[in-house]
Design an enzyme around this catalytic site. Structure first.
Site, PDB file in Angstrom:
ATOM      1  N   ALA A   1       5.596   3.307  -3.587  1.00 11.27           N
ATOM      2  CA  ALA A   1       6.114   3.355  -4.891  1.00 11.27           C
ATOM      3  C   ALA A   1       7.465   1.910  -4.785  1.00 11.27           C
ATOM      4  CB  ALA A   1       6.552   4.289  -4.877  1.00 11.27           C
ATOM      5  N   GLU A   2       7.659   1.440  -3.598  1.00 12.37           N
ATOM      6  CA  GLU A   2       8.743   0.999  -3.993  1.00 12.37           C
ATOM      7  C   GLU A   2       8.501  -0.578  -4.067  1.00 12.37           C
ATOM      8  OE1 GLU A   2      12.780  -0.746  -1.154  1.00 12.37           O
ATOM      9  OE2 GLU A   2      12.039   1.551  -0.497  1.00 12.37           O
ATOM     10  N   THR A   3       7.111  -0.637  -3.562  1.00 12.77           N
ATOM     11  CA  THR A   3       7.023  -2.085  -3.586  1.00 12.77           C
ATOM     12  C   THR A   3       6.294  -2.347  -5.130  1.00 12.77           C
ATOM     13  OG1 THR A   3       5.809  -2.073  -1.553  1.00 12.77           O
ATOM     14  CG2 THR A   3       4.582  -3.565  -3.605  1.00 12.77           C
TER      15      THR A   3
END
Length: 162
Positions: free
Chosen positions: A74-76
């Site tokens: 998700a953060e990527t």
């Protein structure tokens, strides 16, 4: 991405970064952690970022996809979208991430799709939906990134990323 796979970028983004001598494939990759986890970015624009990650190798002791692995995916994806929104004069730095895990995944590949909730001058927020191979939602995440001006040290790192 590791091996610098071909990611689908909008032509205007390719042109903007090529003029700066920056390798888009390296800059907008999953980074070292994402590479170790098998994250692959398939499509990337400020309006939609799509990436995949294998479940195998990213599980917790019960054999389910680790929640932290979902958070990395998700953060990527949200960070790549934020960077593309900010453009070549901004750096995106994650300041808030939350993940809701809906169901477990034991095998196969999960796919994340990041879409913008807010695209401002100083922040960008993305919702990331992670689904299993049958289309069932595994996780819903929200990432907010601070968009700060590129500094000389950042420019050197961007050029050295290839």
């Amino acid at each position: 991405m590791g091996e610098h796979q071909h990611v689908k970028f909008p032509q205007e983004v390719i042109d903007e970064y090529a003029a700066l001598g920056v390798d888009l494939q390296a800059l907008f990759s999953a980074g070292h952690l994402g590479t170790r986890m098998g994250v692959e970015i398939v499509e990337a624009s400020a309006q939609r970022v799509v990436g995949t990650m294998p479940v195998e190798g990213n599980t917790q002791p019960y054999g389910l996809l680790h929640g932290g692995a979902s958070a990395v995916l998700a953060e990527t994806l949200g960070s790549v979208g934020s960077m593309l929104h900010g453009g070549s004069s901004k750096i995106a730095v994650g300041v808030d991430l939350n993940c809701t895990h809906h169901r477990g995944a034991r095998s196969g590949v999960v796919t994340g799709v990041a879409t913008p909730v807010h695209q401002g001058r100083s922040t960008a927020t993305y919702e990331i939906v992670i689904s299993d191979e049958t289309g069932r939602r595994v996780c819903t995440a929200r990432l907010t990134c601070l968009l700060r001006d590129v500094q000389p040290a950042d420019e050197a790192r961007m050029r050295a990323s290839d």
